[in-house]
Design an enzyme around this catalytic site. Structure first.
Site, PDB file in Angstrom:
ATOM      1  N   GLY A  58       0.939  -1.185   0.149  1.00  0.00           N
ATOM      2  CA  GLY A  58       0.040  -0.158   0.044  1.00  0.00           C
ATOM      3  C   GLY A  58       0.786   1.194   0.034  1.00  0.00           C
ATOM      4  O   GLY A  58       2.138   0.961  -0.088  1.00  0.00           O
TER       5      GLY A  58
ATOM      6  N   GLY B  32       4.780   7.866   2.311  1.00  0.00           N
ATOM      7  CA  GLY B  32       5.454   6.720   1.674  1.00  0.00           C
ATOM      8  C   GLY B  32       4.698   5.773   1.204  1.00  0.00           C
ATOM      9  O   GLY B  32       3.566   5.621   0.980  1.00  0.00           O
ATOM     10  N   LYS B  33       5.433   4.438   1.195  1.00  0.00           N
ATOM     11  CA  LYS B  33       4.866   3.167   0.670  1.00  0.00           C
ATOM     12  C   LYS B  33       5.368   2.084   1.642  1.00  0.00           C
ATOM     13  O   LYS B  33       6.360   2.138   2.319  1.00  0.00           O
ATOM     14  CB  LYS B  33       5.253   2.645  -0.690  1.00  0.00           C
ATOM     15  CG  LYS B  33       4.864   4.058  -1.637  1.00  0.00           C
ATOM     16  CD  LYS B  33       5.532   3.608  -3.135  1.00  0.00           C
ATOM     17  CE  LYS B  33       5.059   4.515  -4.146  1.00  0.00           C
ATOM     18  NZ  LYS B  33       5.741   4.502  -5.398  1.00  0.00           N
ATOM     19  N   VAL B  34       4.443   0.936   1.579  1.00  0.00           N
ATOM     20  CA  VAL B  34       4.974  -0.330   2.590  1.00  0.00           C
ATOM     21  C   VAL B  34       5.024  -1.546   1.448  1.00  0.00           C
ATOM     22  O   VAL B  34       4.033  -1.489   0.701  1.00  0.00           O
ATOM     23  CB  VAL B  34       3.684  -0.199   3.407  1.00  0.00           C
ATOM     24  CG1 VAL B  34       4.180  -1.683   4.300  1.00  0.00           C
ATOM     25  CG2 VAL B  34       3.451   0.900   4.219  1.00  0.00           C
TER      26      VAL B  34
ATOM     27  N   LYS C 215       8.068  -0.274   5.630  1.00  0.00           N
ATOM     28  CA  LYS C 215       7.895   1.197   5.330  1.00  0.00           C
ATOM     29  C   LYS C 215       8.806   2.082   4.773  1.00  0.00           C
ATOM     30  O   LYS C 215       9.827   2.346   5.638  1.00  0.00           O
ATOM     31  CB  LYS C 215       7.042   1.949   6.482  1.00  0.00           C
ATOM     32  CG  LYS C 215       6.203   3.155   6.173  1.00  0.00           C
ATOM     33  CD  LYS C 215       5.989   3.949   7.128  1.00  0.00           C
ATOM     34  CE  LYS C 215       4.420   3.185   7.856  1.00  0.00           C
ATOM     35  NZ  LYS C 215       3.935   4.340   9.218  1.00  0.00           N
TER      36      LYS C 215
ATOM     37  N   ASP D 146      -3.868   9.148  17.208  1.00  0.00           N
ATOM     38  CA  ASP D 146      -4.471   8.833  16.139  1.00  0.00           C
ATOM     39  C   ASP D 146      -5.125   7.380  16.107  1.00  0.00           C
ATOM     40  O   ASP D 146      -4.846   6.711  15.426  1.00  0.00           O
ATOM     41  CB  ASP D 146      -3.203   9.071  14.957  1.00  0.00           C
ATOM     42  CG  ASP D 146      -3.842   9.093  13.725  1.00  0.00           C
ATOM     43  OD1 ASP D 146      -4.822   9.572  13.580  1.00  0.00           O
ATOM     44  OD2 ASP D 146      -3.268   8.599  12.761  1.00  0.00           O
TER      45      ASP D 146
END
Length: 419
Positions: free
Chosen positions: A93, A98-100, A124, A218
């Site tokens: 995802g 950023g991206k994982v 990540k 969060d």
């Protein structure tokens, strides 16, 4: 060269060592606010731990504050190997920072291994050009590097090399609570809903039980990750803050979070209380009761905020039955629904002073779980079997376009980079 973070410093313990100076880019529709100025990009980090004024070794509810971080330091080449050079088919995802990726490491040494060999991890890779990405990377290392609890996701290691910022986590095969709860035409069983929120409550209670409380800031369904047994673990500590010191009631900070979950006092003043987390927890309780998302601009006017819309219904036991998710009818008793409404209403009290402590919430939820004896559980068993057949990806942490109410959609964060 890889970087090793210094968690402790001889400088004044009253400071956290977190410094980010940025301008604000405002975006609408609940997407993330970000900044593009002033990130430090040296190959080493010398900073004071956020935990320098907390007693070390505190053990609480099967968790502890570690005396020293136990994280593996990776170099960038290690993580390129573990992810097949970050190939698209390894990506789980992506989000605003950023991206994982799915990666592989040796189960014993945590050294990178060939794809298909060892154990799966989630890696990540943050956007190094974003100040907020750097701030969140640093916050995750500081908090998850020092905290250990069965209901917190485990951070295994990190990398900071040149401009590259990466984090390596245990992989959670059952995805997030959000990915199950809001699936269209496939209602998530009540027994798993209550089990998951109890686990999440225990994680939050642990954070609040430390000598210097940690405010998660969060808490939401997409940040509750699930292992193979549907045991809940809190993830994403990028916005976490140390709680107030010196007998103060709150900390004052820039407003950041996710629409629908942020407590009203925080939204109005920037004053962040430990019990601001309790409000967000109450929102998730309302989500598991109704099967509806915390905030949805596609709903009719006055119903966009789940709390504002349904709070009045929670005090009427006849109306409570009407707001419960129709997909789980028969899986809970009337008593359970009534008690759930009561604790939810308590958590979302407008005044933080009137909200319960998370330890109390855990006790109430465990009691409610014990009350749920229904005549026929066959529908629940079948629903659990259906859920077990799917393991949706849970790392899509960027808000997407909202479709029908039960379509999966992760709410995006709002707020600016903190100084």
């Amino acid at each position: 060269m890889g970087a090793c973070i210094s968690f402790f410093s001889s400088s004044s313990p009253s400071k956290t060592g977190l410094h980010s100076h940025a301008t604000t880019n405002n975006h609408s529709n609940g997407t993330e606010f970000s900044s593009t100025t002033g990130a430090t990009t040296n190959s080493s980090v010398g900073q004071q731990s956020q935990f320098s004024d907390i007693s070390t070794g505190i053990i609480s509810d099967s968790g502890k504050l570690l005396e020293s971080p136990n994280l593996k330091v990776y170099n960038f080449l290690d993580l390129k190997t573990a992810t097949k050079n970050f190939k698209p088919d390894s990506m789980l995802g992506q989000g605003g920072f950023g991206k994982v990726y799915r990666g592989w490491v040796d189960a014993t040494t945590l050294a990178p291994s060939r794809v298909g060999s060892g154990m799966i991890v989630a890696i990540k890779r943050l956007n190094s050009e974003s100040v907020q990405g750097f701030a969140e990377w640093r916050s995750e290392v500081n908090f998850l590097g020092m905290l250990s609890h069965r209901n917190l996701v485990k951070l295994l290691g990190y990398c900071r090399e040149d401009k590259e910022l990466l984090l390596v986590y245990e992989f959670m095969p059952k995805g997030s609570l959000e990915s199950h709860l809001f699936r269209r035409n496939d209602p998530f069983p009540w027994d798993l809903r209550i089990k998951i929120v109890i686990g999440a409550a225990r994680g939050l209670a642990f954070l609040h039980s430390l000598q210097r409380e940690v405010i998660y800031r969060d808490f939401k369904a997409s940040n509750i990750l699930l292992d193979s047994n549907y045991d809940a673990k809190l993830s994403d500590f990028g916005l976490a803050k140390l709680g107030p010191a010196d007998e103060k009631s709150h900390v004052t900070t820039r407003i950041m979070g996710t629409y629908g979950y942020a407590a009203p006092e925080y939204m109005a003043t920037g004053h962040l209380y430990v019990k601001s987390d309790v409000f967000a927890f109450g929102v998730v309780l309302l989500e598991i009761m109704t099967g509806l998302t915390a905030h949805n601009t596609k709903r009719p006017r006055g119903q966009e905020s789940l709390v504002d819309w349904l709070r009045p219904e929670l005090s009427n036991k006849h109306r409570v039955k009407q707001i419960m998710d129709k997909g789980i009818k028969g899986q809970y008793t009337t008593k359970v629904a009534t008690e759930m409404a009561r604790i939810t209403l308590s958590c979302i009290e407008p005044d933080p002073k009137n909200r319960p402590h998370m330890k109390e919430v855990v006790e109430v939820l465990e009691h409610i779980q014990g009350l749920n004896v229904v005549p026929n559980r066959s529908s629940t068993k079948q629903a659990v079997a259906n859920s077990s057949r799917s393991s949706p990806h849970h790392y899509r942490y960027k808000a997407g376009a909202l479709g029908a109410e039960r379509k999966r959609a992760t709410p995006g964060r709002f707020g600016s980079v903190e100084k």
